[in-house]
Write a protein that holds these residues in place. Structure first.
Motif, PDB file in Angstrom:
ATOM      1  N   GLY A   1      -0.156  -2.256  -5.688  1.00  0.00           N
ATOM      2  CA  GLY A   1       0.082  -1.371  -4.556  1.00  0.00           C
ATOM      3  C   GLY A   1       1.394  -1.605  -3.841  1.00  0.00           C
ATOM      4  O   GLY A   1       1.676  -0.942  -2.845  1.00  0.00           O
TER       5      GLY A   1
ATOM      6  N   HIS B   1       4.752   6.684  -9.464  1.00  0.00           N
ATOM      7  CA  HIS B   1       3.295   6.605  -9.408  1.00  0.00           C
ATOM      8  C   HIS B   1       2.642   6.605 -10.785  1.00  0.00           C
ATOM      9  O   HIS B   1       1.408   6.444 -10.879  1.00  0.00           O
ATOM     10  CB  HIS B   1       2.734   7.763  -8.584  1.00  0.00           C
ATOM     11  CG  HIS B   1       3.069   7.689  -7.126  1.00  0.00           C
ATOM     12  ND1 HIS B   1       2.394   6.867  -6.252  1.00  0.00           N
ATOM     13  CD2 HIS B   1       4.031   8.319  -6.395  1.00  0.00           C
ATOM     14  CE1 HIS B   1       2.911   7.002  -5.028  1.00  0.00           C
ATOM     15  NE2 HIS B   1       3.906   7.876  -5.090  1.00  0.00           N
TER      16      HIS B   1
ATOM     17  N   PRO C   1       0.594   6.935   5.172  1.00  0.00           N
ATOM     18  CA  PRO C   1       0.417   8.243   5.795  1.00  0.00           C
ATOM     19  C   PRO C   1       1.734   8.831   6.320  1.00  0.00           C
ATOM     20  O   PRO C   1       1.845  10.034   6.511  1.00  0.00           O
ATOM     21  CB  PRO C   1      -0.548   7.954   6.953  1.00  0.00           C
ATOM     22  CG  PRO C   1      -0.241   6.523   7.325  1.00  0.00           C
ATOM     23  CD  PRO C   1       0.124   5.836   6.047  1.00  0.00           C
TER      24      PRO C   1
ATOM     25  N   ALA D   1       1.284   3.742  -2.073  1.00  0.00           N
ATOM     26  CA  ALA D   1       0.697   5.015  -2.495  1.00  0.00           C
ATOM     27  C   ALA D   1      -0.141   5.678  -1.401  1.00  0.00           C
ATOM     28  O   ALA D   1      -0.328   6.903  -1.409  1.00  0.00           O
ATOM     29  CB  ALA D   1      -0.154   4.799  -3.746  1.00  0.00           C
ATOM     30  N   SER D   2      -0.648   4.882  -0.448  1.00  0.00           N
ATOM     31  CA  SER D   2      -1.525   5.446   0.589  1.00  0.00           C
ATOM     32  C   SER D   2      -0.855   5.515   1.961  1.00  0.00           C
ATOM     33  O   SER D   2      -1.536   5.687   2.972  1.00  0.00           O
ATOM     34  CB  SER D   2      -2.802   4.603   0.680  1.00  0.00           C
ATOM     35  OG  SER D   2      -2.493   3.248   0.961  1.00  0.00           O
TER      36      SER D   2
ATOM     37  N   ASN E   1       0.835  -1.223   0.000  1.00  0.00           N
ATOM     38  CA  ASN E   1       0.000   0.000   0.000  1.00  0.00           C
ATOM     39  C   ASN E   1       0.858   1.257   0.000  1.00  0.00           C
ATOM     40  O   ASN E   1       0.584   2.214   0.735  1.00  0.00           O
ATOM     41  CB  ASN E   1      -0.942  -0.012   1.203  1.00  0.00           C
ATOM     42  CG  ASN E   1      -1.819  -1.252   1.253  1.00  0.00           C
ATOM     43  OD1 ASN E   1      -2.384  -1.670   0.244  1.00  0.00           O
ATOM     44  ND2 ASN E   1      -1.919  -1.858   2.425  1.00  0.00           N
TER      45      ASN E   1
END
Length: 301
Positions: free
Chosen positions: A126, A116, A20, A17-18, A15
């Motif tokens: 991802g 990206h 935090p 790209a997401s 994951n």
């Protein structure tokens, strides 16, 4: 000539790209008796527009005063669609790590917009993959020996296939017996090549089972897998022959089991008939015995 690197470590970041966080660390891994980790800035170091990646000494505060680590390493951002497009930098870089400088790497590993970009190959499902190849040349101070890993995977190169250490011995033996195994293999992507080799090992493991442990569906799946690997360019005449032998053994085992069950049922019926016959024989014996017995005076009078 000695090995260029002691270990090749793969870090899979899920994951990506997401994420935090502005900074994430890999789990610790051990090379040359020393603990290391990778650290990556998913949004760039100091808000740069490039991925920042560093190799660092793990938990340096636990080491004694005056410690030093002399290393040679290479960092690679893996392109999961084409190995040729992977970003590999810091070739043959040698550095000393110490109390003042615990991390070495690249503030600008690869532009974020390139990572990206759609179909760039760096993000697949991802996941972002980073590889570090490292050799510890010299250490000063206490060594670490505990290894704890989860997202870090050590890989071994065997004839161009990146494999787990547990797979390396089996694959090496295959190439010794069948050197032409992958000479015409078409896929060049390292992940696809690894996937095919894992499939081949799984097929061999399946064929190594006892016939009674395999179902007909298992054999059908095995033939499908064999066809897929042959289409990819593997030379597997030897394995096809073995698969045929296993299928024949399975058919013979099933036929023998069926025949054995029929014989057991017949034997059971025969035993029952024998018991019944024995009972009749005993009755007849009793009759004969009665017939042969003499008549006494009291029976006549």
């Amino acid at each position: 000539m000695g090995k260029q690197y002691d270990k090749k470590i793969t870090w899979t970041i899920k994951n990506f790209a997401s994420l935090p966080s502005d900074l994430i660390y890999s789990d610790h891994f051990v090379v040359g008796g020393c603990k290391w980790h990778l650290r990556v800035y998913p949004k760039g170091y100091n808000n740069a527009n490039s991925l920042s990646l560093f190799l660092g000494v793990a938990v340096p505060t636990s080491l004694p005063s005056g410690w030093r680590r002399h290393t040679k390493f290479r960092l690679t951002l893996v392109n999961q669609l084409s190995d040729k497009l992977s970003q590999s930098k810091l070739n043959e870089l040698e550095q000393w790590s110490d109390e003042k400088t615990t991390n070495w790497g690249l503030p600008s590993m690869c532009p974020l917009n390139e990572i990206h970009a759609k179909d760039s190959g760096f993000l697949l499902n991802g996941e972002l993959k980073i590889v570090v190849e490292i050799k510890v040349l010299e250490t000063i101070g206490k060594l670490d020996v505990t290894e704890e890993t989860s997202t870090i995977t050590e890989t071994v190169d065997v004839n161009g296939f990146q494999l787990l250490p547990s797979q390396a011995k089996s694959v090496s033996r295959m190439f010794e017996k069948h050197p032409e195994l992958a000479t015409d293999l078409r896929p060049k992507n390292p992940n696809l090549r690894t996937g095919y080799m894992s499939l081949l090992l799984s097929l061999i493991e399946t064929l190594s089972q006892l016939p009674q442990q395999m179902s007909k569906d298992d054999l059908l799946d095995a033939y499908d897998a064999l066809g897929s690997m042959r289409d990819a360019g593997f030379k597997l005449d030897w394995l096809e022959k073995k698969l045929y032998e296993v299928s024949e053994k399975k058919e013979n085992e099933e036929a023998s089991e069926t025949g054995l069950k029929e014989m057991e049922e017949e034997l059971k019926d025969m035993k029952q008939k024998c018991l019944e016959m024995e009972a009749l024989v005993e009755k007849e014996k009793a009759k004969v015995s009665t017939a042969k017995s003499p008549i006494s005076f009291d029976d006549i009078v």
